[in-house]
Design an enzyme around this catalytic site. Structure first.
Site, PDB file in Angstrom:
ATOM      1  N   GLN A 224       0.828  -1.226   0.000  1.00 56.28           N
ATOM      2  CA  GLN A 224       0.000   0.000   0.000  1.00 56.28           C
ATOM      3  C   GLN A 224       0.853   1.264   0.000  1.00 56.28           C
ATOM      4  O   GLN A 224       0.677   2.154  -0.827  1.00 56.28           O
ATOM      5  CB  GLN A 224      -0.860   0.050   1.259  1.00 56.28           C
ATOM      6  CG  GLN A 224      -1.835  -1.067   1.451  1.00 56.28           C
ATOM      7  CD  GLN A 224      -2.832  -0.695   2.537  1.00 56.28           C
ATOM      8  OE1 GLN A 224      -3.868  -0.094   2.241  1.00 56.28           O
ATOM      9  NE2 GLN A 224      -2.549  -1.024   3.784  1.00 56.28           N
TER      10      GLN A 224
ATOM     11  N   THR B   8       5.310   0.937  13.642  1.00 57.83           N
ATOM     12  CA  THR B   8       3.885   0.753  13.941  1.00 57.83           C
ATOM     13  C   THR B   8       3.494   1.176  15.359  1.00 57.83           C
ATOM     14  O   THR B   8       4.328   1.166  16.274  1.00 57.83           O
ATOM     15  CB  THR B   8       3.536  -0.748  13.759  1.00 57.83           C
ATOM     16  OG1 THR B   8       2.223  -0.991  14.253  1.00 57.83           O
ATOM     17  CG2 THR B   8       4.490  -1.661  14.524  1.00 57.83           C
TER      18      THR B   8
ATOM     19  N   TYR C 198       3.976  -9.560  15.910  1.00 52.85           N
ATOM     20  CA  TYR C 198       4.159  -8.489  14.922  1.00 52.85           C
ATOM     21  C   TYR C 198       4.812  -7.267  15.573  1.00 52.85           C
ATOM     22  O   TYR C 198       5.844  -6.763  15.102  1.00 52.85           O
ATOM     23  CB  TYR C 198       2.800  -8.120  14.312  1.00 52.85           C
ATOM     24  CG  TYR C 198       2.823  -6.882  13.436  1.00 52.85           C
ATOM     25  CD1 TYR C 198       3.419  -6.900  12.183  1.00 52.85           C
ATOM     26  CD2 TYR C 198       2.226  -5.690  13.865  1.00 52.85           C
ATOM     27  CE1 TYR C 198       3.438  -5.750  11.382  1.00 52.85           C
ATOM     28  CE2 TYR C 198       2.231  -4.549  13.074  1.00 52.85           C
ATOM     29  CZ  TYR C 198       2.842  -4.592  11.833  1.00 52.85           C
ATOM     30  OH  TYR C 198       2.856  -3.458  11.042  1.00 52.85           O
TER      31      TYR C 198
ATOM     32  N   ASP D 149      14.509  -9.335  -1.791  1.00 53.65           N
ATOM     33  CA  ASP D 149      13.946  -9.878  -0.547  1.00 53.65           C
ATOM     34  C   ASP D 149      14.780  -9.309   0.602  1.00 53.65           C
ATOM     35  O   ASP D 149      15.961  -9.642   0.738  1.00 53.65           O
ATOM     36  CB  ASP D 149      14.037 -11.415  -0.593  1.00 53.65           C
ATOM     37  CG  ASP D 149      13.521 -12.055   0.676  1.00 53.65           C
ATOM     38  OD1 ASP D 149      13.372 -11.352   1.699  1.00 53.65           O
ATOM     39  OD2 ASP D 149      13.278 -13.272   0.660  1.00 53.65           O
ATOM     40  N   ILE D 150      14.177  -8.444   1.402  1.00 46.72           N
ATOM     41  CA  ILE D 150      14.982  -7.730   2.417  1.00 46.72           C
ATOM     42  C   ILE D 150      15.530  -8.672   3.487  1.00 46.72           C
ATOM     43  O   ILE D 150      16.440  -8.310   4.214  1.00 46.72           O
ATOM     44  CB  ILE D 150      14.207  -6.555   3.077  1.00 46.72           C
ATOM     45  CG1 ILE D 150      12.981  -7.047   3.851  1.00 46.72           C
ATOM     46  CG2 ILE D 150      13.849  -5.496   2.047  1.00 46.72           C
ATOM     47  CD1 ILE D 150      12.429  -5.993   4.814  1.00 46.72           C
TER      48      ILE D 150
ATOM     49  N   TRP E 115      -3.108   2.017  11.415  1.00 47.64           N
ATOM     50  CA  TRP E 115      -4.410   1.885  10.749  1.00 47.64           C
ATOM     51  C   TRP E 115      -4.345   2.419   9.309  1.00 47.64           C
ATOM     52  O   TRP E 115      -5.163   3.250   8.883  1.00 47.64           O
ATOM     53  CB  TRP E 115      -5.486   2.633  11.528  1.00 47.64           C
ATOM     54  CG  TRP E 115      -5.782   2.102  12.903  1.00 47.64           C
ATOM     55  CD1 TRP E 115      -4.945   1.411  13.731  1.00 47.64           C
ATOM     56  CD2 TRP E 115      -7.017   2.229  13.629  1.00 47.64           C
ATOM     57  NE1 TRP E 115      -5.566   1.112  14.916  1.00 47.64           N
ATOM     58  CE2 TRP E 115      -6.841   1.606  14.881  1.00 47.64           C
ATOM     59  CE3 TRP E 115      -8.246   2.819  13.356  1.00 47.64           C
ATOM     60  CZ2 TRP E 115      -7.850   1.548  15.846  1.00 47.64           C
ATOM     61  CZ3 TRP E 115      -9.251   2.768  14.318  1.00 47.64           C
ATOM     62  CH2 TRP E 115      -9.053   2.132  15.543  1.00 47.64           C
TER      63      TRP E 115
ATOM     64  N   TYR F 134       6.282  -7.847   6.985  1.00 49.63           N
ATOM     65  CA  TYR F 134       5.310  -8.936   7.119  1.00 49.63           C
ATOM     66  C   TYR F 134       4.188  -8.356   7.975  1.00 49.63           C
ATOM     67  O   TYR F 134       4.334  -8.210   9.178  1.00 49.63           O
ATOM     68  CB  TYR F 134       5.979 -10.136   7.780  1.00 49.63           C
ATOM     69  CG  TYR F 134       5.137 -11.396   7.804  1.00 49.63           C
ATOM     70  CD1 TYR F 134       4.445 -11.832   6.679  1.00 49.63           C
ATOM     71  CD2 TYR F 134       5.060 -12.171   8.968  1.00 49.63           C
ATOM     72  CE1 TYR F 134       3.687 -13.010   6.712  1.00 49.63           C
ATOM     73  CE2 TYR F 134       4.314 -13.353   8.994  1.00 49.63           C
ATOM     74  CZ  TYR F 134       3.630 -13.752   7.871  1.00 49.63           C
ATOM     75  OH  TYR F 134       2.884 -14.913   7.900  1.00 49.63           O
ATOM     76  N   THR F 135       3.088  -7.956   7.332  1.00 48.82           N
ATOM     77  CA  THR F 135       2.065  -7.144   8.007  1.00 48.82           C
ATOM     78  C   THR F 135       0.829  -7.947   8.448  1.00 48.82           C
ATOM     79  O   THR F 135      -0.116  -7.356   8.962  1.00 48.82           O
ATOM     80  CB  THR F 135       1.594  -5.993   7.086  1.00 48.82           C
ATOM     81  OG1 THR F 135       1.131  -6.554   5.856  1.00 48.82           O
ATOM     82  CG2 THR F 135       2.709  -5.015   6.798  1.00 48.82           C
TER      83      THR F 135
HETATM   84  N1  LIG Z   1      -1.181  -1.644   7.193  1.00 53.13           N
HETATM   85  C1  LIG Z   1      -1.265  -1.061   8.389  1.00 53.13           C
HETATM   86  O1  LIG Z   1      -2.367  -0.867   8.936  1.00 53.13           O
HETATM   87  C2  LIG Z   1      -0.025  -0.601   9.097  1.00 53.13           C
HETATM   88  C3  LIG Z   1      -0.138  -0.055  10.379  1.00 53.13           C
HETATM   89  C4  LIG Z   1       1.017   0.375  11.040  1.00 53.13           C
HETATM   90  C5  LIG Z   1       2.239   0.260  10.423  1.00 53.13           C
HETATM   91  N2  LIG Z   1       2.339  -0.300   9.184  1.00 53.13           N
HETATM   92  C6  LIG Z   1       3.673  -0.421   8.567  1.00 53.13           C
HETATM   93  O2  LIG Z   1       3.680   0.363   7.403  1.00 53.13           O
HETATM   94  C7  LIG Z   1       4.526  -0.227   6.435  1.00 53.13           C
HETATM   95  C8  LIG Z   1       3.794  -0.350   5.120  1.00 53.13           C
HETATM   96  O3  LIG Z   1       2.622  -1.135   5.331  1.00 53.13           O
HETATM   97  P1  LIG Z   1       1.638  -1.522   4.139  1.00 53.13           P
HETATM   98  O4  LIG Z   1       0.258  -1.465   4.674  1.00 53.13           O
HETATM   99  O5  LIG Z   1       1.999  -0.774   2.920  1.00 53.13           O
HETATM  100  O6  LIG Z   1       2.030  -3.054   3.970  1.00 53.13           O
HETATM  101  P2  LIG Z   1       1.622  -4.060   2.808  1.00 53.13           P
HETATM  102  O7  LIG Z   1       0.576  -3.483   1.937  1.00 53.13           O
HETATM  103  O8  LIG Z   1       1.396  -5.380   3.461  1.00 53.13           O
HETATM  104  O9  LIG Z   1       2.972  -4.128   1.958  1.00 53.13           O
HETATM  105  C9  LIG Z   1       4.111  -4.754   2.444  1.00 53.13           C
HETATM  106  C10 LIG Z   1       4.938  -5.134   1.243  1.00 53.13           C
HETATM  107  O10 LIG Z   1       6.123  -5.767   1.711  1.00 53.13           O
HETATM  108  C11 LIG Z   1       6.404  -6.841   0.833  1.00 53.13           C
HETATM  109  N3  LIG Z   1       7.267  -7.812   1.477  1.00 53.13           N
HETATM  110  C12 LIG Z   1       6.949  -8.738   2.413  1.00 53.13           C
HETATM  111  N4  LIG Z   1       8.032  -9.444   2.737  1.00 53.13           N
HETATM  112  C13 LIG Z   1       9.058  -8.952   2.007  1.00 53.13           C
HETATM  113  C14 LIG Z   1      10.437  -9.264   1.903  1.00 53.13           C
HETATM  114  N5  LIG Z   1      10.975 -10.247   2.626  1.00 53.13           N
HETATM  115  N6  LIG Z   1      11.200  -8.552   1.058  1.00 53.13           N
HETATM  116  C15 LIG Z   1      10.653  -7.553   0.303  1.00 53.13           C
HETATM  117  N7  LIG Z   1       9.365  -7.229   0.346  1.00 53.13           N
HETATM  118  C16 LIG Z   1       8.582  -7.916   1.195  1.00 53.13           C
HETATM  119  C17 LIG Z   1       5.049  -7.406   0.511  1.00 53.13           C
HETATM  120  O11 LIG Z   1       5.139  -8.200  -0.644  1.00 53.13           O
HETATM  121  P3  LIG Z   1       4.195  -9.496  -0.827  1.00 53.13           P
HETATM  122  O12 LIG Z   1       2.836  -8.921  -1.076  1.00 53.13           O
HETATM  123  O13 LIG Z   1       4.812 -10.174  -1.990  1.00 53.13           O
HETATM  124  O14 LIG Z   1       4.280 -10.256   0.434  1.00 53.13           O
HETATM  125  C18 LIG Z   1       4.238  -6.142   0.303  1.00 53.13           C
HETATM  126  O15 LIG Z   1       4.325  -5.688  -1.027  1.00 53.13           O
HETATM  127  C19 LIG Z   1       5.000  -1.543   7.038  1.00 53.13           C
HETATM  128  O16 LIG Z   1       6.271  -1.348   7.636  1.00 53.13           O
HETATM  129  C20 LIG Z   1       3.996  -1.830   8.127  1.00 53.13           C
HETATM  130  O17 LIG Z   1       4.556  -2.596   9.182  1.00 53.13           O
HETATM  131  C21 LIG Z   1       1.233  -0.717   8.499  1.00 53.13           C
END
Ligand SMILES: NC(=O)c1ccc[n+]([C@@H]2O[C@H](COP(=O)([O-])OP(=O)(O)OC[C@H]3O[C@@H](n4cnc5c(N)ncnc54)[C@H](OP(=O)(O)O)[C@@H]3O)[C@@H](O)[C@H]2O)c1
Length: 290
Positions: free
Chosen positions: A11, A108, A132, A43-44, A157, A68-69
């Site tokens: 996202q 987060t 997480y 792959d990080i 969120w 890994y969310t």
């Molecule tokens: N979503 C929330 O509500 C939320 C809330 C608080 C904080 N955050 C933080 O905000 C950040 C962005 O979140 P987001 O919602 O954009 O997450 P997201 O939509 O789940 O995107 C995460 C991306 O990371 C990729 N990924 C997973 N494992 C990986 C790896 N080993 N190497 C490279 N890429 C990898 C995923 O690819 P695949 O799809 O191929 O797995 C996905 O494209 C994250 O750090 C998350 O912890 C999110």
């Protein structure tokens, strides 16, 4: 300026790439060289690949949007969670340091226990209650330990182009007349649009450190669901329920409202109120649905 974005299919990653491209298009000469990588490209959690990629490409700024969310799945897949959220952050910090790159790392609200009655500021005690949250906190610590030029932005969120609560609510409303939503967990719904704007502004500064980065205001998931249905004119009954009656694997913080205290201090808190951001998002979402 060369910018490496990890997790660019997620996202936040997608929104950042969009905004950087828009800035490039608005200029005579593109300002940014964008290296947008997905898990397949980079792959990080693979230390050698991360090192080789960063040392070879020499980005000026690395923005880590990969994580890994899946909060509940983390409880079952502890090793995967730590490999990506903790070691992945460490790998990026170590490699960024080798080429003198700045590192923007996203964290987060789940690093807090959620027992507070007031919005958390950046130096409040962390005490994650889920795998997480624990793995993300270890990621933060690695970034602080191995990078000198880091920005850690804790958000919450989040919704944008991907799977999120907003889309889940709209999907559920299609097959149901009533939906149960918890009313005793409070936070700040945050748009990837607002967050990406702040990242792009802060990454060019030297205001290194830890930041809270969420939309302004707070609500419960129940309030948020009601607002979504009202804005979309969807006729569905929302029943407030308690967290204890909504079984899920991971313990979530009951109150994880973040105060963007440090962003306010440096004059970079451009976050809108959550009601304003969700209204704009839903207008665009209706376009993409049709
Ligand atoms: N979503 C929330 O509500 C939320 C809330 C608080 C904080 N955050 C933080 O905000 C950040 C962005 O979140 P987001 O919602 O954009 O997450 P997201 O939509 O789940 O995107 C995460 C991306 O990371 C990729 N990924 C997973 N494992 C990986 C790896 N080993 N190497 C490279 N890429 C990898 C995923 O690819 P695949 O799809 O191929 O797995 C996905 O494209 C994250 O750090 C998350 O912890 C999110």
């Amino acid at each position: 300026m060369k910018i490496l974005i990890t997790g660019s299919n997620g996202q936040l990653g997608k929104e950042l790439v969009n905004q950087l491209k828009l800035i490039n298009r608005s200029m005579n000469q593109p300002k940014y060289t964008i290296l947008a990588t997905t898990r397949d490209d980079l792959d990080i959690s693979n230390q050698i690949n991360v090192d080789n990629f960063i040392v070879y490409n020499k980005p000026n700024i690395v923005i880590n949007c990969a994580a890994y969310t899946k909060v509940d799945a983390c409880e079952d897949n502890i090793e995967i969670a730590y490999k990506i959220n903790a070691l992945g952050a460490r790998n990026l910090a170590v490699a960024s340091e080798k080429v003198n790159a700045k590192l923007v790392h996203i964290s987060t609200d789940y690093v807090f226990n959620g027992f507070s009655k007031y919005p958390y500021i950046e130096d409040n005690k962390t005490e994650p209650k889920s795998v997480y949250g624990k793995s993300k906190l270890m990621g933060e610590k690695f970034v602080e330990q191995f990078s000198h030029k880091y920005f850690i932005l804790r958000t919450a969120w989040l919704y944008g182009d991907g799977n999120n609560f907003v889309k889940t609510m709209i999907r559920l409303s299609k097959g149901n007349k009533e939906i149960n939503v918890v009313d005793d967990q409070f936070g700040s719904p945050t748009s990837t649009v607002d967050l990406a704007e702040v990242i792009i502004r802060i990454m060019e500064t030297e205001h290194y450190g830890v930041y809270h980065a969420t939309c302004e205001g707070e609500c419960s998931w129940y309030d948020f669901a009601k607002e979504i249905f009202e804005l979309k004119n969807i006729d569905v009954k929302v029943n407030p329920i308690k967290s204890k009656d909504f079984k899920c694997k991971a313990q979530r913080p009951l109150y994880s409202v973040l105060d963007n205290f440090m962003l306010k201090l440096i004059g970079l808190n451009s976050f809108r109120r959550w009601e304003e951001s969700i209204e704009e998002y839903l207008k665009e979402y209706s376009i993409s649905e049709n």
